[in-house]
Design a protein around this motif. Structure first.
Motif, short mmCIF file in Angstrom:
data_model
loop_
_atom_site.label_atom_id
_atom_site.label_comp_id
_atom_site.label_asym_id
_atom_site.label_seq_id
_atom_site.Cartn_x
_atom_site.Cartn_y
_atom_site.Cartn_z
N ARG A 10 0.76 -1.27 0.07
CA ARG A 10 -0.22 0.10 0.05
C ARG A 10 0.81 1.30 -0.14
NH1 ARG A 10 -2.57 -0.92 4.19
NH2 ARG A 10 -1.70 0.33 5.69
N GLU A 11 2.03 1.41 0.68
CA GLU A 11 2.87 2.46 0.70
C GLU A 11 3.40 2.75 -0.55
OE1 GLU A 11 5.50 1.77 4.21
OE2 GLU A 11 3.92 1.76 5.62
N ARG A 12 3.97 1.70 -1.02
CA ARG A 12 4.67 1.66 -2.32
C ARG A 12 3.60 2.16 -3.46
NH1 ARG A 12 7.32 -3.77 -1.68
NH2 ARG A 12 9.30 -3.38 -0.16
N LEU A 13 2.56 1.57 -3.34
CA LEU A 13 1.59 2.04 -4.34
C LEU A 13 1.08 3.54 -4.34
CD1 LEU A 13 -0.17 0.78 -6.79
CD2 LEU A 13 -1.98 0.07 -5.04
N ALA A 14 0.94 4.01 -3.02
CA ALA A 14 0.52 5.29 -2.78
C ALA A 14 1.75 6.36 -3.29
CB ALA A 14 0.28 5.50 -1.36
N LYS A 15 2.97 5.75 -3.11
CA LYS A 15 3.86 6.72 -3.59
C LYS A 15 3.86 6.60 -5.26
CE LYS A 15 8.91 7.22 -3.11
NZ LYS A 15 10.21 6.79 -2.93
N VAL A 16 3.77 5.53 -5.81
CA VAL A 16 3.80 5.44 -7.42
C VAL A 16 2.62 6.62 -7.59
CG1 VAL A 16 3.48 4.06 -9.13
CG2 VAL A 16 5.09 3.35 -7.43
N ILE A 17 1.47 6.23 -7.10
CA ILE A 17 0.24 6.91 -7.59
C ILE A 17 0.39 8.36 -7.43
CG2 ILE A 17 -2.19 7.50 -7.07
CD1 ILE A 17 -2.54 4.49 -6.15
N SER A 18 1.10 8.83 -6.24
CA SER A 18 1.35 10.35 -5.95
C SER A 18 2.21 10.86 -7.19
CB SER A 18 2.09 10.54 -4.41
OG SER A 18 2.25 11.85 -4.45
N ASN A 19 3.10 10.02 -7.38
CA ASN A 19 4.43 10.45 -8.30
C ASN A 19 3.75 10.42 -9.86
OD1 ASN A 19 6.20 10.61 -6.56
ND2 ASN A 19 7.17 8.85 -6.86
N SER A 20 2.74 9.80 -10.04
CA SER A 20 2.02 9.63 -11.44
C SER A 20 1.05 10.81 -11.69
CB SER A 20 1.25 8.62 -11.59
OG SER A 20 -0.14 8.71 -10.85
N GLY A 21 0.69 11.55 -10.59
CA GLY A 21 -0.42 12.59 -10.47
C GLY A 21 -1.73 12.42 -10.90
N CYS A 57 -0.29 -1.42 -12.22
CA CYS A 57 1.19 -1.29 -12.85
C CYS A 57 1.24 -0.77 -14.13
CB CYS A 57 1.80 -2.69 -12.28
SG CYS A 57 2.29 -2.84 -10.49
N ARG A 58 0.33 -1.45 -14.99
CA ARG A 58 0.43 -1.21 -16.56
C ARG A 58 -0.11 0.41 -16.48
NH1 ARG A 58 -2.82 -6.21 -19.02
NH2 ARG A 58 -0.77 -7.59 -18.99
N VAL A 59 -1.07 0.93 -15.86
CA VAL A 59 -1.38 2.30 -16.10
C VAL A 59 -0.52 3.22 -15.30
CG1 VAL A 59 -3.39 4.03 -14.88
CG2 VAL A 59 -4.11 1.50 -15.90
N ASP A 65 7.24 -5.84 -9.55
CA ASP A 65 8.65 -5.93 -8.55
C ASP A 65 8.72 -4.68 -7.82
OD1 ASP A 65 9.17 -8.65 -9.67
OD2 ASP A 65 11.07 -7.91 -11.03
N VAL A 66 8.36 -3.51 -8.38
CA VAL A 66 8.60 -2.37 -7.70
C VAL A 66 7.53 -2.33 -6.47
CG1 VAL A 66 8.38 0.14 -7.94
CG2 VAL A 66 9.54 -1.04 -9.56
N ILE A 67 6.11 -2.79 -6.97
CA ILE A 67 5.25 -2.74 -5.79
C ILE A 67 5.18 -3.69 -4.79
CG2 ILE A 67 2.59 -2.55 -5.53
CD1 ILE A 67 3.91 -0.01 -7.05
N VAL A 68 5.71 -4.84 -5.14
CA VAL A 68 5.29 -6.00 -4.36
C VAL A 68 6.66 -6.12 -3.73
CG1 VAL A 68 4.99 -8.31 -4.18
CG2 VAL A 68 3.54 -6.88 -5.74
N LEU A 69 7.82 -6.48 -4.46
CA LEU A 69 9.14 -6.63 -3.76
C LEU A 69 10.14 -5.56 -3.40
CD1 LEU A 69 9.94 -9.38 -6.41
CD2 LEU A 69 8.89 -9.72 -4.30
N GLY A 70 9.50 -4.42 -3.96
CA GLY A 70 10.32 -3.10 -3.64
C GLY A 70 11.69 -2.87 -4.55
N ARG A 71 11.57 -3.54 -5.57
CA ARG A 71 12.82 -3.46 -6.42
C ARG A 71 12.84 -2.40 -7.18
NH1 ARG A 71 12.87 -9.67 -8.45
NH2 ARG A 71 13.80 -10.39 -6.73
N LYS A 72 14.25 -1.60 -7.27
CA LYS A 72 14.31 -0.27 -8.20
C LYS A 72 14.42 -0.79 -9.58
CE LYS A 72 14.81 1.86 -4.17
NZ LYS A 72 13.56 2.35 -3.75
#
Length: 75
Positions: A10-21, A57-59, A65-72
């Motif tokens: 959830r934290e990772r997803l929130a960060k990616v959503i925020s960065n997406s605008g 993730c597609r959208v 890997d980024v969302i679930v595993l935290g990979r860069k």
């Protein structure tokens, strides 16, 4: 065996959503899920299934890997 920590997802997803605008409604529309599901995930009241995570993730132009595993990316 790997256990998914949905709080971390959830934290990772929130960060990616925020960065997406993108708004939660816009993200939901583009991913083909109801916006209340996105809100539920973000509030810790629900857990996205694998198919939903793939769609998100597609959208969001990221990978599981980024969302679930935290990979860069590129690591």
């Amino acid at each position: 065996m790997y256990t998914i920590d949905y709080d971390v997802v959830r934290e990772r997803l929130a960060k990616v959503i925020s960065n997406s605008g993108k708004s939660q409604r816009q993200l939901a529309r583009e991913a083909g899920v109801h916006y209340t599901h996105i809100n539920s995930y973000m509030n810790g009241k629900g857990r996205p299934g694998l198919l939903t995570l793939v769609r998100l993730c597609r959208v969001l132009d990221t990978s599981l890997d980024v969302i679930v595993l935290g990979r860069k990316i590129g690591a």
